[in-house]
Design a protein around this motif. Structure first.
Motif, mmCIF file in Angstrom:
data_model
loop_
_atom_site.group_PDB
_atom_site.id
_atom_site.type_symbol
_atom_site.label_atom_id
_atom_site.label_comp_id
_atom_site.label_asym_id
_atom_site.label_seq_id
_atom_site.Cartn_x
_atom_site.Cartn_y
_atom_site.Cartn_z
ATOM 1 N N PHE A 194 54.021 -45.420 60.758
ATOM 2 C CA PHE A 194 52.914 -44.507 60.052
ATOM 3 C C PHE A 194 52.154 -45.654 59.347
ATOM 4 N N VAL A 195 50.815 -45.451 59.337
ATOM 5 C CA VAL A 195 49.816 -46.304 58.746
ATOM 6 C C VAL A 195 48.973 -45.820 57.730
ATOM 7 N N PRO A 196 48.387 -46.385 56.733
ATOM 8 C CA PRO A 196 47.587 -45.812 55.743
ATOM 9 C C PRO A 196 46.205 -45.270 56.013
ATOM 10 N N ILE A 197 45.680 -44.221 55.578
ATOM 11 C CA ILE A 197 44.523 -43.626 55.694
ATOM 12 C C ILE A 197 44.018 -43.343 53.993
ATOM 13 N N LEU A 198 42.814 -43.760 53.652
ATOM 14 C CA LEU A 198 42.050 -43.435 52.436
ATOM 15 C C LEU A 198 42.120 -41.866 52.192
ATOM 16 N N HIS A 199 42.630 -41.526 51.070
ATOM 17 C CA HIS A 199 42.691 -40.237 50.680
ATOM 18 C C HIS A 199 41.402 -39.380 50.771
ATOM 19 N N PRO A 200 40.995 -38.343 51.400
ATOM 20 C CA PRO A 200 39.868 -37.877 51.530
ATOM 21 C C PRO A 200 39.256 -37.497 50.297
ATOM 22 N N CYS A 213 41.587 -37.444 46.868
ATOM 23 C CA CYS A 213 41.806 -38.238 45.674
ATOM 24 C C CYS A 213 41.863 -39.864 45.618
ATOM 25 N N LYS A 214 40.641 -40.167 45.158
ATOM 26 C CA LYS A 214 39.969 -41.752 45.483
ATOM 27 C C LYS A 214 41.125 -42.539 44.891
ATOM 28 N N GLY A 215 41.217 -43.446 45.530
ATOM 29 C CA GLY A 215 42.027 -44.706 45.285
ATOM 30 C C GLY A 215 43.697 -44.401 45.669
ATOM 31 N N GLN A 216 43.954 -43.249 46.348
ATOM 32 C CA GLN A 216 45.236 -42.923 46.912
ATOM 33 C C GLN A 216 45.134 -43.043 48.511
ATOM 34 N N LEU A 217 46.425 -43.083 48.835
ATOM 35 C CA LEU A 217 46.613 -43.486 50.339
ATOM 36 C C LEU A 217 47.578 -42.057 50.838
ATOM 37 N N LEU A 218 47.367 -41.830 52.319
ATOM 38 C CA LEU A 218 48.162 -41.034 52.764
ATOM 39 C C LEU A 218 48.624 -41.924 54.024
ATOM 40 N N PHE A 219 49.863 -41.395 54.494
ATOM 41 C CA PHE A 219 50.316 -42.448 55.833
ATOM 42 C C PHE A 219 50.580 -41.547 56.944
ATOM 43 N N MET A 273 44.442 -56.762 46.989
ATOM 44 C CA MET A 273 42.830 -56.908 47.232
ATOM 45 C C MET A 273 42.231 -56.595 46.036
ATOM 46 N N GLY A 274 42.852 -55.827 45.101
ATOM 47 C CA GLY A 274 42.104 -55.317 43.838
ATOM 48 C C GLY A 274 41.633 -53.871 43.734
ATOM 49 N N GLY A 275 42.113 -53.285 44.806
ATOM 50 C CA GLY A 275 41.884 -51.754 45.011
ATOM 51 C C GLY A 275 42.666 -50.834 44.371
ATOM 52 N N GLY A 276 44.186 -51.595 44.376
ATOM 53 C CA GLY A 276 45.176 -50.693 43.686
ATOM 54 C C GLY A 276 45.645 -49.780 44.408
ATOM 55 N N PHE A 277 45.468 -49.487 45.730
ATOM 56 C CA PHE A 277 46.002 -48.474 46.347
ATOM 57 C C PHE A 277 47.583 -48.577 46.683
ATOM 58 N N TYR A 278 48.059 -49.706 47.057
ATOM 59 C CA TYR A 278 49.530 -50.078 47.053
ATOM 60 C C TYR A 278 50.145 -50.035 45.802
ATOM 61 N N ASP A 279 49.487 -50.304 44.548
ATOM 62 C CA ASP A 279 49.999 -50.275 43.342
ATOM 63 C C ASP A 279 50.323 -48.573 43.068
#
Length: 206
Positions: A85-91, A93-99, A150-156
């Motif tokens: 599974f690879v990450p997708i920027l949540h369409p 919820c800003k700043g969140q990831l989907l896998f 990278m500063g976006g906080g997605f993985y945090d």
């Protein structure tokens, strides 16, 4: 006091920004041949450590901007019939990831950050609690397991969500050895990683 705290925050942000640029430049200085070699060695390291061997659902990322090449590891996981599974920027919820599931036939697109990701199909999105192994990107790491992203906080945010779910997925960062530094400045929202895997060794901080 408030002004002093604000000044310290500003200084910390500048230090982190400068560190990101320094370590990104180090990564980008690697040749294509060096990246390919590092990717193959990463697979060998992955195979050597029992902590990674039983995960059926594995989340990792497509390399970008000098990150250690993950394609050989993805190919290895596919050969073992593991679910990747690879990450997708949540369409929404800003700043969140989907896998989302990733196969050789997955339709891809570039997101707003210029990174390749699957075309969203909710049928193939994996809930966080169903992932057994999450391999994260990073810009730098230190000898205590602190990760500079990278500063976006997605993985945090993803790691916080895992903690909130009390989910027991194994989490490890992937990096070149040259991304190691003795110490990194941290913020309250930073979550240290229990493992960092490079092309030459596994660092364990748990």
């Amino acid at each position: 006091m408030a002004a002093a705290a604000m000044n310290m925050q500003t200084q910390s942000a500048k230090i982190r920004k400068d560190l990101r640029q320094t370590f990104r430049n180090k990564r980008l200085a690697l040749s294509t041949a060096q990246q390919m070699k590092a990717g193959k060695q990463l697979v060998k390291q992955f195979q050597e450590h029992a902590v990674f061997q039983n995960a059926q659902n594995v989340a990792l990322y497509l390399s970008f901007n000098g990150e250690i090449n993950t394609q050989a590891l993805i190919d290895h996981l596919w050969s073992l019939k593991r679910n990747v599974f690879v990450p997708i920027l949540h369409p929404f919820c800003k700043g969140q990831l989907l896998f989302q599931a990733y196969t050789p036939n997955t339709k891809m697109r570039h997101n707003q950050l210029g990174i390749l990701e699957p075309v969203l199909d909710v049928r193939y999105v994996c809930p966080l609690e169903n992932l057994q192994l999450i391999l994260t990107p990073l810009v730098a790491f230190d000898t205590s397991g602190n990760r500079l992203g990278m500063g976006g906080g997605f993985y945090d945010r993803t790691l916080v969500a895992l903690q909130n779910k009390k989910h027991q997925a194994t989490v490890a960062g992937l990096a070149h050895e040259l991304q190691l530094t003795s110490t990194l400045p941290t913020e309250t929202w930073d979550i240290p990683l229990p493992y960092i895997l490079t092309s030459s060794k596994l660092y364990s901080f748990s």
